[in-house]
Write an enzyme that holds these catalytic residues in place. Structure first.
Site, PDB file in Angstrom:
ATOM      1  N   SER A  17       0.820  -1.221   0.000  1.00 33.84           N
ATOM      2  CA  SER A  17       0.000   0.000   0.000  1.00 33.84           C
ATOM      3  C   SER A  17       0.853   1.269   0.000  1.00 33.84           C
ATOM      4  CB  SER A  17      -0.907   0.008   1.226  1.00 33.84           C
ATOM      5  OG  SER A  17      -1.736  -1.117   1.217  1.00 33.84           O
ATOM      6  N   THR A  44       0.832  -6.777   2.125  1.00 28.87           N
ATOM      7  CA  THR A  44       0.130  -7.527   3.165  1.00 28.87           C
ATOM      8  C   THR A  44      -1.378  -7.310   3.069  1.00 28.87           C
ATOM      9  OG1 THR A  44       2.029  -7.350   4.632  1.00 28.87           O
ATOM     10  CG2 THR A  44      -0.082  -7.834   5.663  1.00 28.87           C
ATOM     11  N   CYS A  45      -1.799  -6.065   2.943  1.00 27.98           N
ATOM     12  CA  CYS A  45      -3.224  -5.743   2.991  1.00 27.98           C
ATOM     13  C   CYS A  45      -4.024  -6.522   1.956  1.00 27.98           C
ATOM     14  CB  CYS A  45      -3.418  -4.244   2.790  1.00 27.98           C
ATOM     15  SG  CYS A  45      -5.143  -3.782   2.626  1.00 27.98           S
ATOM     16  N   CYS A  50      -5.705  -7.586   5.329  1.00 22.92           N
ATOM     17  CA  CYS A  50      -7.039  -6.974   5.498  1.00 22.92           C
ATOM     18  C   CYS A  50      -8.097  -7.533   4.549  1.00 22.92           C
ATOM     19  CB  CYS A  50      -6.972  -5.467   5.262  1.00 22.92           C
ATOM     20  SG  CYS A  50      -5.492  -4.673   5.875  1.00 22.92           S
ATOM     21  N   LYS A  53      -8.826 -11.372   4.756  1.00 27.07           N
ATOM     22  CA  LYS A  53      -9.398 -11.542   6.109  1.00 27.07           C
ATOM     23  C   LYS A  53     -10.860 -11.131   6.141  1.00 27.07           C
ATOM     24  CE  LYS A  53      -9.774  -8.319   8.617  1.00 27.07           C
ATOM     25  NZ  LYS A  53      -8.773  -7.658   9.392  1.00 27.07           N
ATOM     26  N   TYR A 101      -3.920  -3.100  -8.880  1.00 28.25           N
ATOM     27  CA  TYR A 101      -2.757  -2.420  -8.299  1.00 28.25           C
ATOM     28  C   TYR A 101      -1.666  -2.230  -9.343  1.00 28.25           C
ATOM     29  CZ  TYR A 101      -3.286  -1.667  -3.289  1.00 28.25           C
ATOM     30  OH  TYR A 101      -3.634  -1.147  -2.067  1.00 28.25           O
ATOM     31  N   ALA A 117      14.789  -6.509  -4.443  1.00 25.49           N
ATOM     32  CA  ALA A 117      15.769  -5.428  -4.566  1.00 25.49           C
ATOM     33  C   ALA A 117      16.449  -5.241  -3.211  1.00 25.49           C
ATOM     34  CB  ALA A 117      15.067  -4.145  -4.997  1.00 25.49           C
ATOM     35  N   TYR A 182      -5.086  -8.104  17.357  1.00 24.11           N
ATOM     36  CA  TYR A 182      -6.027  -8.048  16.237  1.00 24.11           C
ATOM     37  C   TYR A 182      -6.168  -9.414  15.533  1.00 24.11           C
ATOM     38  CZ  TYR A 182      -5.830  -2.850  15.701  1.00 24.11           C
ATOM     39  OH  TYR A 182      -5.927  -1.501  15.836  1.00 24.11           O
ATOM     40  N   ILE A 183      -5.015  -9.959  15.115  1.00 22.35           N
ATOM     41  CA  ILE A 183      -5.071 -11.130  14.231  1.00 22.35           C
ATOM     42  C   ILE A 183      -5.605 -12.350  14.980  1.00 22.35           C
ATOM     43  CG2 ILE A 183      -3.657 -12.710  12.843  1.00 22.35           C
ATOM     44  CD1 ILE A 183      -1.919 -10.324  12.042  1.00 22.35           C
ATOM     45  N   GLU A 186      -9.402 -11.840  15.543  1.00 24.21           N
ATOM     46  CA  GLU A 186     -10.187 -11.913  14.302  1.00 24.21           C
ATOM     47  C   GLU A 186     -10.241 -13.351  13.782  1.00 24.21           C
ATOM     48  OE1 GLU A 186      -9.616  -7.348  12.644  1.00 24.21           O
ATOM     49  OE2 GLU A 186      -8.414  -8.920  11.739  1.00 24.21           O
ATOM     50  N   ASP A 308       4.634  -0.503   7.380  1.00 28.00           N
ATOM     51  CA  ASP A 308       4.901  -1.403   8.516  1.00 28.00           C
ATOM     52  C   ASP A 308       6.381  -1.569   8.843  1.00 28.00           C
ATOM     53  OD1 ASP A 308       2.200  -1.735   8.557  1.00 28.00           O
ATOM     54  OD2 ASP A 308       2.196  -3.884   8.118  1.00 28.00           O
ATOM     55  N   THR A 316      -3.024  -0.071   7.100  1.00 28.40           N
ATOM     56  CA  THR A 316      -2.945   0.279   5.676  1.00 28.40           C
ATOM     57  C   THR A 316      -3.132   1.786   5.409  1.00 28.40           C
ATOM     58  OG1 THR A 316      -3.675  -1.911   5.067  1.00 28.40           O
ATOM     59  CG2 THR A 316      -3.983  -0.189   3.410  1.00 28.40           C
ATOM     60  N   ALA A 346     -10.574  -0.630  13.700  1.00 32.53           N
ATOM     61  CA  ALA A 346     -11.612  -1.625  13.985  1.00 32.53           C
ATOM     62  C   ALA A 346     -10.970  -2.985  14.168  1.00 32.53           C
ATOM     63  CB  ALA A 346     -12.602  -1.695  12.827  1.00 32.53           C
ATOM     64  N   HIS A 441     -33.691   7.523  13.392  1.00 36.54           N
ATOM     65  CA  HIS A 441     -34.425   6.439  14.009  1.00 36.54           C
ATOM     66  C   HIS A 441     -35.043   5.528  12.956  1.00 36.54           C
ATOM     67  CE1 HIS A 441     -36.560   4.579  17.299  1.00 36.54           C
ATOM     68  NE2 HIS A 441     -37.687   4.660  16.607  1.00 36.54           N
ATOM     69  N   GLU A 446     -28.174   5.946  16.803  1.00 40.86           N
ATOM     70  CA  GLU A 446     -28.845   7.102  17.404  1.00 40.86           C
ATOM     71  C   GLU A 446     -28.479   7.236  18.892  1.00 40.86           C
ATOM     72  OE1 GLU A 446     -33.256   6.874  17.758  1.00 40.86           O
ATOM     73  OE2 GLU A 446     -33.019   4.830  17.036  1.00 40.86           O
TER      74      GLU A 446
HETATM   75  P1  NDP Z   1      -0.796  -7.293  17.851  1.00 39.59           P
HETATM   76  O1  NDP Z   1       0.318  -6.418  18.230  1.00 39.59           O
HETATM   77  O2  NDP Z   1      -2.150  -6.719  17.650  1.00 39.59           O
HETATM   78  O3  NDP Z   1      -0.937  -8.446  18.940  1.00 39.59           O
HETATM   79  C1  NDP Z   1       0.121  -9.289  19.266  1.00 39.59           C
HETATM   80  C2  NDP Z   1      -0.328 -10.193  20.386  1.00 39.59           C
HETATM   81  O4  NDP Z   1       0.627 -11.190  20.620  1.00 39.59           O
HETATM   82  C3  NDP Z   1      -0.532  -9.434  21.679  1.00 39.59           C
HETATM   83  O5  NDP Z   1      -1.659  -9.970  22.317  1.00 39.59           O
HETATM   84  C4  NDP Z   1       0.743  -9.758  22.446  1.00 39.59           C
HETATM   85  O6  NDP Z   1       0.597  -9.740  23.833  1.00 39.59           O
HETATM   86  C5  NDP Z   1       1.014 -11.170  21.989  1.00 39.59           C
HETATM   87  N1  NDP Z   1       2.422 -11.546  22.059  1.00 39.59           N
HETATM   88  C6  NDP Z   1       3.487 -10.835  21.624  1.00 39.59           C
HETATM   89  N2  NDP Z   1       4.628 -11.537  21.830  1.00 39.59           N
HETATM   90  C7  NDP Z   1       4.261 -12.705  22.393  1.00 39.59           C
HETATM   91  C8  NDP Z   1       4.987 -13.837  22.841  1.00 39.59           C
HETATM   92  N3  NDP Z   1       6.302 -13.913  22.733  1.00 39.59           N
HETATM   93  N4  NDP Z   1       4.284 -14.860  23.384  1.00 39.59           N
HETATM   94  C9  NDP Z   1       2.949 -14.802  23.495  1.00 39.59           C
HETATM   95  N5  NDP Z   1       2.210 -13.762  23.085  1.00 39.59           N
HETATM   96  C10 NDP Z   1       2.853 -12.717  22.539  1.00 39.59           C
HETATM   97  O7  NDP Z   1      -0.279  -8.093  16.568  1.00 39.59           O
HETATM   98  P2  NDP Z   1      -1.017  -8.974  15.488  1.00 39.59           P
HETATM   99  O8  NDP Z   1      -0.006  -9.992  15.090  1.00 39.59           O
HETATM  100  O9  NDP Z   1      -2.348  -9.432  15.966  1.00 39.59           O
HETATM  101  O10 NDP Z   1      -1.236  -7.939  14.303  1.00 39.59           O
HETATM  102  C11 NDP Z   1      -0.135  -7.162  13.816  1.00 39.59           C
HETATM  103  C12 NDP Z   1      -0.575  -5.766  13.488  1.00 39.59           C
HETATM  104  O11 NDP Z   1      -1.298  -5.759  12.265  1.00 39.59           O
HETATM  105  C13 NDP Z   1      -1.536  -5.147  14.501  1.00 39.59           C
HETATM  106  O12 NDP Z   1      -0.871  -4.549  15.561  1.00 39.59           O
HETATM  107  C14 NDP Z   1      -2.279  -4.142  13.665  1.00 39.59           C
HETATM  108  O13 NDP Z   1      -1.562  -2.942  13.656  1.00 39.59           O
HETATM  109  C15 NDP Z   1      -2.306  -4.776  12.289  1.00 39.59           C
HETATM  110  N6  NDP Z   1      -3.619  -5.393  12.039  1.00 39.59           N
HETATM  111  C16 NDP Z   1      -4.719  -4.598  11.939  1.00 39.59           C
HETATM  112  C17 NDP Z   1      -5.959  -5.135  11.714  1.00 39.59           C
HETATM  113  C18 NDP Z   1      -7.156  -4.236  11.625  1.00 39.59           C
HETATM  114  O14 NDP Z   1      -6.977  -3.042  11.435  1.00 39.59           O
HETATM  115  N7  NDP Z   1      -8.368  -4.767  11.784  1.00 39.59           N
HETATM  116  C19 NDP Z   1      -6.157  -6.576  11.563  1.00 39.59           C
HETATM  117  C20 NDP Z   1      -4.939  -7.328  11.707  1.00 39.59           C
HETATM  118  C21 NDP Z   1      -3.735  -6.743  11.930  1.00 39.59           C
HETATM  119  P3  NDP Z   1       0.652  -8.376  24.706  1.00 39.59           P
HETATM  120  O15 NDP Z   1      -0.652  -7.701  24.478  1.00 39.59           O
HETATM  121  O16 NDP Z   1       0.797  -8.886  26.093  1.00 39.59           O
HETATM  122  O17 NDP Z   1       1.840  -7.625  24.227  1.00 39.59           O
END
Ligand code: NDP
Length: 464
Positions: A17, A44-45, A50, A53, A101, A117, A182-183, A186, A308, A316, A346, A441, A446
């Protein structure tokens, strides 16, 4: 800001992106631009984030829709889900988007180089497929990130990440997912909705750290009520493959879970390995992310990084915004810092979370007094459907200025609501201005303009 002695005015590494936006805008300004991508356009997106997903979220929502239909007089016949069909249809759509794209980059006049590259100097880039070295006045690193493979976990090689989750041969009857972000959240909902038995293992006290505590708690309860097994304050200690191909997921608490797949969703790492950053004078931080200043400039004055790979906000629209600001800085004589204030976001869980601005806890630290407006109710559709899920809406208001500094929604279409709430919160609207807006309504939204009395107030961080 160009020097004609180079092969290109701008060379972009990475066709996601951020990279695509930078390449297109620069080419449209008449710059000589090349963009290198080693895999597929869209990043990635589009390719493994995204977009696929969200398509899988839609697929997984049908199971509840079929259940809900009965309350509205429908009887639904035999239900059968075909995983292979979903994956094939999803892949076709991703291919279509990838083509768009590429076409947009070509239309803008940028040269596409399908090759990895790597940097070999501050102005030199090596195309690894051909071994050719090209030169550029300015370079943008937009190589994104990839799932953390958790090398410290014994048996991590048996685990999948979101990459593989999009291409499994079959729907796993039982899956263990590690992570609480998030991941993880979801995909726990996606797999559950499609029919898998899901266990989510999270090391912290409550899933989705960083989101409003109320909303985190509501989602946790809703997921458990659906039948998702959530294990907080625990982690995986080992993953063992059994002779029948299934896996044992060993938890730190000593329990062993049987699973067809174990998925890691523990954050993402910048794709900077072997990129040649050192040779080009580009500094990385301790986690391998490219260090940039407020204008996305790296430690090498003519090399920039967006998206990223910089570990700022991994979203994104943020990568695209960073690229747009960079083009202003580089080619419009208008140094522009990306704006990270009040970014709506979200989580496409089921129900969804949509949020913008400060959480209650953040506001309690930032302001002497805070008014919280909170509404919890059953969405209208859930009356006849009989579904017990409730919707939660919350406005966080600075007590002294009455400015709405945070808005949080948990329930159907929360992401759509957060985008519009983002306009109001970004504009700095006050609670009075919300109240002055006529309600629409009958909608759930609302509630956002009809919560006239604060539910409670915080003074000096304490609830009064
Ligand atoms: P996140 O940062 O959202 O979550 C990572 C999770 O893994 C946290 O719960 C963290 O715990 C845990 N964690 C980290 N290290 C370890 C470890 N060594 N052992 C066990 N648990 C661990 O990352 P995601 O991988 O879910 O997603 C990556 C990024 O992608 C997101 O931060 C977001 O910015 C983006 N994304 C956005 C989406 C959207 O907009 N809907 C959807 C998917 C991804 P703790 O909380 O304790 O640190």
């Amino acid at each position: 800001m160009t020097d004609g002695s180079y092969d290109y005015d701008l060379f972009v590494i990475g066709g996601g992106s951020g990279g695509v936006r930078a390449a297109r805008r620069a080419a449209m300004l008449g710059k000589r631009v090349a963009i290198a991508e080693e895999y597929r356009f869209g990043g990635t997106c589009v390719i493994r984030g995204c977009v696929p997903k969200k398509l899988m979220v839609y697929a997984s929502q049908f199971s509840e829709s079929f259940e809900d239909a009965a309350g509205f007089g429908w009887s639904v016949g035999e239900r059968k889900f075909d995983w292979a069909q979903l994956i094939a249809n999803k892949d076709r759509e991703i291919e279509r988007l990838e083509g768009i794209y590429r076409a947009n980059v070509e239309k803008a006049g940028a040269q596409i180089l399908m090759s990895r590259a790597e940097l070999v100097g501050p102005h030199e880039i090596r195309l690894t497929d051909s071994g050719r070295t090209v030169t550029a006045d300015q370079i943008v690193i937009a190589v994104g990130g990839r799932a953390n493979p958790h090398p410290g976990l014994p048996g991590a090689e048996h685990c999948i990440t979101s990459n593989e989750a999009f291409h499994l041969k079959r729907l796993p009857p039982a899956i263990v997912i590690l992570g609480g972000g998030y991941i993880a959240v979801e995909f726990a909902n996606i797999f559950h909705g499609l029919g898998s038995q899901v266990t989510l293992v999270y090391r912290g006290k409550e899933i989705l750290q960083g989101f409003d505590d109320d909303i985190r708690h509501e989602l946790h309860q809703a997921m458990v009520t659906k039948g998702i097994d959530i294990r907080c304050e625990d982690t995986l200690s080992e993953v063992i493959q059994k002779p029948d191909g299934r896996f044992e997921a060993h938890l730190a608490c000593g329990e062993i879970l049987d699973a067809y797949e174990v998925m890691l969703a523990i954050g993402r790492k910048a794709n900077t390995e072997n990129l040649g950053c050192e040779a080009a004078g580009v500094t990385l931080d301790s986690r391998g992310a490219v260090v940039v200043d407020a204008y996305s400039r790296t430690s090498a004055p003519n090399i920039w990084a967006v998206g990223d790979v910089t570990h700022r906000l991994q979203l994104t629209p943020v990568a695209i915004h960073e690229a747009m600001c960079l083009i202003r800085t580089l080619y419009h004589d208008d140094p522009t810092e990306p704006d990270y204030d009040t970014v709506p976001t979200a989580v496409f869980s089921q129900p969804e979370i949509g949020t913008v601005g400060l959480t209650e806890a953040q506001a309690a630290k930032a302001f002497a007094s805070v008014d919280i407006y909170r509404a919890s109710f059953k969405p209208m559709k859930n009356t006849l459907s009989g579904r017990q899920e409730r919707m939660l809406m919350k406005l966080v208001v600075d007590g002294s200025t009455q400015r709405v500094v945070g808005a949080h929604v948990f329930g159907p279409d929360a992401g759509e609501l957060a985008q519009v709430l983002g306009v109001a919160v970004k504009a700095g609207l006050t609670k009075d201005q919300f109240d002055a807006t006529m309600a629409l309504h009958p909608t759930a939204a609302e509630e956002l303009v009809t919560m006239y009395e604060p539910s409670y107030r915080l003074e000096g961080g304490d609830r009064v």
